[in-house]
Enzyme design. Structure first.
Site, PDB file in Angstrom:
ATOM      1  N   CYS A 237      -7.832 -24.716  17.785  1.00  0.00           N
ATOM      2  CA  CYS A 237      -9.047 -25.077  18.525  1.00  0.00           C
ATOM      3  C   CYS A 237      -9.056 -26.555  18.901  1.00  0.00           C
ATOM      4  O   CYS A 237      -9.691 -26.943  19.897  1.00  0.00           O
ATOM      5  CB  CYS A 237     -10.275 -24.734  17.693  1.00  0.00           C
TER       6      CYS A 237
ATOM      7  N   CYS B  45     -14.726 -25.072  16.269  1.00  0.00           N
ATOM      8  CA  CYS B  45     -13.819 -25.115  15.119  1.00  0.00           C
ATOM      9  C   CYS B  45     -12.863 -26.281  15.327  1.00  0.00           C
ATOM     10  O   CYS B  45     -12.596 -26.688  16.460  1.00  0.00           O
ATOM     11  CB  CYS B  45     -13.064 -23.784  15.025  1.00  0.00           C
TER      12      CYS B  45
ATOM     13  N   ALA C 170     -11.981   2.660   0.146  1.00  0.00           N
ATOM     14  CA  ALA C 170     -12.761   3.432   1.111  1.00  0.00           C
ATOM     15  C   ALA C 170     -14.100   2.792   1.457  1.00  0.00           C
ATOM     16  O   ALA C 170     -15.091   3.488   1.687  1.00  0.00           O
ATOM     17  CB  ALA C 170     -12.966   4.861   0.605  1.00  0.00           C
TER      18      ALA C 170
ATOM     19  N   CYS D   6      -9.722 -26.316  13.709  1.00  0.00           N
ATOM     20  CA  CYS D   6      -8.377 -25.931  13.275  1.00  0.00           C
ATOM     21  C   CYS D   6      -7.370 -26.390  14.334  1.00  0.00           C
ATOM     22  O   CYS D   6      -7.752 -26.750  15.450  1.00  0.00           O
ATOM     23  CB  CYS D   6      -8.297 -24.425  13.052  1.00  0.00           C
TER      24      CYS D   6
ATOM     25  N   ASP E 266      -3.731   7.505  -3.796  1.00  0.00           N
ATOM     26  CA  ASP E 266      -5.064   7.972  -4.172  1.00  0.00           C
ATOM     27  C   ASP E 266      -5.705   8.689  -2.992  1.00  0.00           C
ATOM     28  O   ASP E 266      -5.125   8.767  -1.908  1.00  0.00           O
ATOM     29  CB  ASP E 266      -5.930   6.795  -4.619  1.00  0.00           C
TER      30      ASP E 266
ATOM     31  N   ASP F 240       0.860  -1.179   0.000  1.00  0.00           N
ATOM     32  CA  ASP F 240       0.000   0.000   0.000  1.00  0.00           C
ATOM     33  C   ASP F 240       0.899   1.234   0.000  1.00  0.00           C
ATOM     34  O   ASP F 240       2.097   1.148   0.274  1.00  0.00           O
ATOM     35  CB  ASP F 240      -0.915  -0.032   1.227  1.00  0.00           C
TER      36      ASP F 240
END
Length: 501
Positions: A284, A279, A196, A281, A128, A93
């Site tokens: 978890c 979860c 934005a 994963c 921008d 960015d």
């Protein structure tokens, strides 16, 4: 045509694509999630983002690097990839976020693009103006003009084979968003972030976010890779992909973890509100909420960030599989039930069904009617458009029951699609799985189908045979159409039979 992006599969406006990033020598499969990496505070090491989570691309802020003397010199010396220890593609960015937050930055487009090139960024961003929602139109127009001038200037900066973003601004004015997209697409720049929109998402204004993205998509070509800047919550990924967004950057995984928040596709929970982790994963599976109470703040932050990444990348894979199977809209509808504001977003997306229909495949595995919103899906819109091509003749029966020899032609009548020739009953989407207890929206859309067929064939006589449709729905059928209530006929026949017995 933009050589850097190739669309491979589509469903609604969603697509699986391949973004070629020549400077990194990699091709990124989209939809793709870009974890945000703060060079000064890495919650999860970038090398692990690739090896453990499957990240092919990440994003960092070149302005933060530029403003830090030590980090800037190191980045210029060894390059961004070595600095972050990441072999995939890296987007940077420009400092526009800092501009939006603090009102000014000490760098211009040429300087920051050249800096991004010099530190080895693979996809750079000009400076921008991220115009926030709801500003006066005059401000939005003036700031958009500045952004457009900077995009045109960015075309002239020699950045070699670094790809360059062309942000699409315009605040909450759809016509400005579309004009901004058309201008950005007319440049030679490569990737198109819709900018934005973070304030809209933070405010749960998903309907306004949808309108902004749809307007931008309306102004971009089909070969334009679209990045939804700041969209880091997995709850809304499916909705955004179905609109045609290809890239998402997530700082949420780390920021939320810092605050003890636990991401799910149905929203956000604070970890200490949970008795169980819903979860599977690695985090978890190996820890309980009570375990996280016992560890240090830093360790808890890391574990929650890892969970947040796992659930986010899992959702991206789920979305890709849905696109491949042609079930993306069913997934979006399921996710839309997670929050009233998400349902607003889904309904707003269906208001743009014409835009979705342009890229939606004409054949898929199945169409599941799940709610009144399903009546407005692009497949229904397409069927209604095609009815004007058909030319039934004589006296035509449109029926929810079987065919009849008393008419010149018998057509099937299926809510929400409406009428179609019997010969098409085994073709998608007319093989739709529709519940027995159907809602009024399906009937209303079926009436729209009848209206379109009748209007296209004014010399043809029609009879509609329905099974107990609500009276107000039946009242919407075109004048001159004969109407038969099959349920009333069956009831009268049964009563007559009982009387004779």
């Amino acid at each position: 045509m933009r050589d850097s992006f190739e669309v491979r599969d589509t469903d609604a406006a969603g697509r699986i694509g391949r973004l070629s990033v020549p400077r990194a020598g990699v091709t990124v499969e989209t939809p793709a999630l870009l974890p945000v990496v703060n060079p000064n505070r890495q919650t999860v090491a970038p090398s692990r983002l690739a090896s453990e989570f499957g990240a092919e691309i990440l994003i960092t802020n070149s302005y933060i690097i530029y403003k830090s003397d030590d980090v800037r010199e190191q980045a210029l010396d060894v390059g961004l990839h070595e600095l972050l220890d990441f072999d995939g593609a890296i987007m940077t960015d420009s400092g526009s976020f800092q501009l939006a937050e603090y009102g000014e930055i000490s760098v211009d487009t040429e300087e920051i693009l050249q800096f991004q090139h010099d530190i080895g960024s693979d996809i750079g961003t000009p400076v921008d103006i991220p115009t926030p929602p709801d500003v006066p139109r005059e401000q939005a127009e003036a700031e958009l003009a500045t952004t457009q001038a900077r995009l045109e200037f960015a075309e002239t900066v020699d950045v070699g084979d670094m790809l360059v973003n062309a942000p699409v601004q315009g605040s909450t004015y759809p016509d400005l968003r579309k004009a901004a997209a058309e201008h950005a697409y007319s440049t030679s720049l490569d990737v198109f972030p819709v900018g934005a929109v973070v304030p809209l998402m933070n405010g749960y204004r998903f309907d306004d976010m949808v309108d902004a993205v749809a307007a931008a998509k309306d102004g971009l070509g089909a070969d334009a890779p679209v990045h939804l800047f700041g969209a880091g919550h997995p709850m809304m990924f499916a909705l955004a992909v179905a609109l045609g967004c290809d890239l998402f950057d997530s700082a949420a995984y780390a920021l939320y973890a810092r605050d003890g928040r636990y991401l799910t596709v149905r929203g956000t929970k604070h970890f200490d509100e949970l008795d169980y982790f819903p979860c599977s994963c690695p985090v978890c599976a190996e820890h309980t909420p009570e375990d996280l109470e016992q560890v240090s703040n830093k360790e808890r932050e890391r574990l929650l960030a890892e969970h947040n990444l796992h659930v986010s990348f899992e959702e991206i894979r789920t979305i890709k599989q849905a696109i491949r199977r042609g079930t993306l809209m069913e997934l979006v509808e399921t996710r839309a039930r997670s929050h009233p504001a998400m349902l607003d977003g889904y309904r707003a997306m269906l208001a743009h069904a014409d835009l979705l229909e342009e890229s939606d495949p004409s054949s898929k595995d199945a169409f599941f009617y799940l709610s009144g919103e399903s009546a407005y899906r692009p497949e229904v819109v397409r069927h209604h458009k095609r009815l004007s091509r058909l030319s039934p003749e004589g006296h035509v029966l449109l029926t929810e029951a079987g065919s009849s020899d008393n008419y010149d032609e018998s057509w099937r009548l299926l809510p929400p699609f409406g009428p179609f020739p019997m010969a098409l009953r085994e073709t998608y989407p007319l093989t739709a799985e529709v519940p027995t207890r159907i809602d009024d929206e399906a009937y209303r859309q079926a009436v729209v189908g009848v209206q379109k067929l009748v209007a296209a064939n004014p010399e043809t006589e029609f009879t509609v045979a329905h099974k107990g449709w609500p009276a107000d729905i039946v009242a919407g059928l075109p004048d001159g159409v004969e109407i038969v209530d099959l349920e009333s006929m069956d009831k009268n026949a049964n009563e007559t039979e009982e009387t004779h017995d």
